[in-house]
Design a protein around this motif. Structure first.
Motif, mmCIF file in Angstrom:
data_model
loop_
_atom_site.group_PDB
_atom_site.id
_atom_site.type_symbol
_atom_site.label_atom_id
_atom_site.label_comp_id
_atom_site.label_asym_id
_atom_site.label_seq_id
_atom_site.Cartn_x
_atom_site.Cartn_y
_atom_site.Cartn_z
ATOM 1 N N THR A 163 0.849 -1.192 0.000
ATOM 2 C CA THR A 163 0.000 0.000 0.000
ATOM 3 C C THR A 163 0.879 1.234 0.000
ATOM 4 O O THR A 163 1.814 1.346 0.800
ATOM 5 N N PHE A 164 0.582 2.161 -0.909
ATOM 6 C CA PHE A 164 1.348 3.401 -1.029
ATOM 7 C C PHE A 164 0.466 4.581 -0.618
ATOM 8 O O PHE A 164 -0.563 4.849 -1.243
ATOM 9 N N TYR A 165 0.892 5.271 0.439
ATOM 10 C CA TYR A 165 0.154 6.424 0.946
ATOM 11 C C TYR A 165 0.734 7.692 0.315
ATOM 12 O O TYR A 165 1.875 8.072 0.611
ATOM 13 N N GLY A 194 -3.357 4.616 -1.017
ATOM 14 C CA GLY A 194 -4.002 5.188 0.158
ATOM 15 C C GLY A 194 -3.795 6.690 0.259
ATOM 16 O O GLY A 194 -2.994 7.286 -0.459
ATOM 17 N N ASN A 195 -4.512 7.301 1.183
ATOM 18 C CA ASN A 195 -4.497 8.747 1.404
ATOM 19 C C ASN A 195 -3.480 9.094 2.500
ATOM 20 O O ASN A 195 -3.433 8.439 3.539
ATOM 21 N N HIS A 196 -2.653 10.120 2.246
ATOM 22 C CA HIS A 196 -1.681 10.569 3.247
ATOM 23 C C HIS A 196 -1.763 12.080 3.453
ATOM 24 O O HIS A 196 -0.809 12.695 3.937
ATOM 25 N N THR A 197 -2.896 12.663 3.084
ATOM 26 C CA THR A 197 -3.202 14.103 3.082
ATOM 27 C C THR A 197 -2.437 14.807 1.956
ATOM 28 O O THR A 197 -1.398 14.329 1.496
ATOM 29 N N ARG A 198 -2.941 15.940 1.576
ATOM 30 C CA ARG A 198 -2.342 16.669 0.453
ATOM 31 C C ARG A 198 -0.946 17.184 0.773
ATOM 32 O O ARG A 198 0.004 16.988 0.009
ATOM 33 N N ASP A 199 -0.782 17.853 1.923
ATOM 34 C CA ASP A 199 0.476 18.533 2.230
ATOM 35 C C ASP A 199 1.253 17.921 3.389
ATOM 36 O O ASP A 199 2.215 18.514 3.865
ATOM 37 N N HIS A 200 0.835 16.746 3.861
ATOM 38 C CA HIS A 200 1.503 16.076 4.966
ATOM 39 C C HIS A 200 1.508 16.947 6.216
ATOM 40 O O HIS A 200 2.489 16.990 6.978
ATOM 41 N N LEU A 235 -2.151 8.574 8.781
ATOM 42 C CA LEU A 235 -2.119 9.919 9.356
ATOM 43 C C LEU A 235 -0.684 10.432 9.441
ATOM 44 O O LEU A 235 0.190 9.737 9.982
ATOM 45 N N PRO A 236 -0.396 11.627 8.909
ATOM 46 C CA PRO A 236 0.959 12.185 9.004
ATOM 47 C C PRO A 236 1.424 12.239 10.462
ATOM 48 O O PRO A 236 0.677 12.681 11.350
ATOM 49 N N TYR A 237 2.627 11.752 10.711
ATOM 50 C CA TYR A 237 3.236 11.701 12.040
ATOM 51 C C TYR A 237 2.438 10.811 13.006
ATOM 52 O O TYR A 237 2.733 10.769 14.200
ATOM 53 N N GLY A 238 1.421 10.134 12.487
ATOM 54 C CA GLY A 238 0.594 9.282 13.331
ATOM 55 C C GLY A 238 -0.362 10.047 14.226
ATOM 56 O O GLY A 238 -0.981 9.463 15.122
ATOM 57 N N ASN A 239 -0.512 11.353 13.992
ATOM 58 C CA ASN A 239 -1.332 12.189 14.862
ATOM 59 C C ASN A 239 -2.784 12.261 14.379
ATOM 60 O O ASN A 239 -3.056 12.633 13.234
ATOM 61 N N GLN A 240 -3.700 11.930 15.267
ATOM 62 C CA GLN A 240 -5.115 11.948 14.930
ATOM 63 C C GLN A 240 -5.700 13.344 15.096
ATOM 64 O O GLN A 240 -5.242 14.127 15.936
ATOM 65 N N ALA A 258 -8.005 4.217 9.633
ATOM 66 C CA ALA A 258 -6.876 5.151 9.687
ATOM 67 C C ALA A 258 -5.698 4.458 10.358
ATOM 68 O O ALA A 258 -5.852 3.800 11.398
ATOM 69 N N PHE A 259 -4.510 4.606 9.760
ATOM 70 C CA PHE A 259 -3.298 3.990 10.292
ATOM 71 C C PHE A 259 -2.439 5.036 11.007
ATOM 72 O O PHE A 259 -2.327 6.177 10.564
ATOM 73 N N LEU A 260 -1.811 4.600 12.081
ATOM 74 C CA LEU A 260 -0.933 5.458 12.853
ATOM 75 C C LEU A 260 0.504 5.325 12.334
ATOM 76 O O LEU A 260 0.723 4.765 11.269
#
Length: 341
Positions: A163-165, A194-200, A235-240, A258-260
């Protein structure tokens, strides 16, 4: 000739085979309800025996491993050299692991051979070191995918899936056509996007609108470029976010989980311990410093030393097999698929 009506517990089907004068009817008797029940019981008994033979435990823990860049000269602790990455994969082969995607994990669709253990390979930040295609559309040597495919080719049964985020950096490509080419290549070759947000950005402390914009905008981009929708987010940095649910549902996205960022193996999706709002992952690193206890080498050693804690497949994706004493841990929604021994 008129045939008499035949009654009884079973159902009798009489067929006249007309092959000339004096042909006799042939009676074919279907299974009675009791026979059908006995056959079903024998089938289940065989499945139970097979599960017990391989010590199946589909309520066990699953390592979800996390990599970033695969580069010859690591610049940060998150980087891994191509040689080390190959060692990581060869260790998984040796220990009987079979890769599955994050999407397969979070939807409970785990289909691997009996006696094998699932592992999820995840890659964050969509780095060119993970995937770069040459002029012929083939992954370049020493990229993560090229190494994974090579290891899989040399070890039949080791699935070349991961899986590539992705973020908007999109494997170092800025043109939409090039971005689309890479995402479609991933999709067509069995990889999960997968989704890793637009700007991390760190989502903790941001407003609901900011969270939804960061997640939704890249989800739209992924869908428009590849005609696929991300099933999960890392989630970037694992932060929810302030409300964990914001990571799963919003305009333009509906994630199953959602993955940490690290720490422990993940619970089985069939276990009551499973929480789709925060699935742990493990950093791929050797036993050094903090990683002496909490990174991939250490956890794989622990799972090997504690096989009763590790997910082991019974080889049948239609059942959830496990020792009877673990029955209290089964999620109610999977009760119909339960196979205890």
């Amino acid at each position: 000739m008129r045939l008499p009506f035949i009654s009884g517990v079973g159902v009798v089907v009489v067929a006249a085979i007309l092959s000339g004068c004096g042909s006799e009817p042939v009676a074919q008797v279907k299974d009675t309800k009791a026979e059908a029940a006995a056959k079903l019981q024998r089938s289940k008994a065989a499945k139970v025996a097979a599960a017990a033979k391989v010590k199946a435990n589909e309520l066990g823990q699953i390592p979800v491993l996390m990599w970033h860049r695969i580069v010859p000269k690591p610049a940060t602790t998150d980087d891994r050299t191509p040689a080390k990455f190959r060692e990581d994969l060869e260790r998984l082969v040796k220990d009987g692991y079979v890769p599955i995607t994050a999407a397969e994990l979070v939807t409970g669709k785990i289909d691997i051979p009996a006696g094998k253990h699932p592992v999820v390979l995840t890659f964050d930040d969509s780095s060119p070191s993970q995937l770069t295609l040459d002029a012929m559309g083939t992954p370049q040597k020493d990229t993560a995918i090229a190494i994974l495919q090579d290891v899989a080719a040399k070890n039949p049964g080791f699935r070349p899936v991961a899986t590539f985020y992705v973020t908007r950096d999109m494997f170092g490509k800025s043109k939409r056509e090039e971005q689309s080419q890479l995402l479609i290549w991933l999709r067509d070759n069995g990889f999960d996007i997968g989704n890793h947000t637009r700007d991390h950005h760190n989502l903790r402390g941001r407003t609901k609108q900011q969270v939804e914009e960061q997640i939704g905008s890249i989800a739209e981009t992924i869908t428009s470029l590849s005609q696929t929708k991300p099933v999960s987010i890392a989630l970037p940095y694992g932060n929810q976010p302030n409300k964990k649910e914001w990571a799963l549902r919003g305009p333009h996205y509906q994630h199953r989980a959602a993955f940490l960022a690290g720490y422990t193996p993940a619970p089985s999706p069939y276990s009551k311990s499973y929480d789709p709002l925060g699935i742990p992952r493990i950093r791929a690193m050797d036993k050094k410093g903090d990683c002496a206890q909490f990174c991939s080498t250490a956890w794989l050693d622990w799972l090997k030393a504690n096989p009763d804690m590790r997910y082991t497949s019974d080889g049948d994706p239609a059942t959830v097999a496990y020792p009877k004493f673990k029955n209290p841990f089964l999620r109610t929604s999977y009760k119909a698929r339960s196979l205890m021994y």
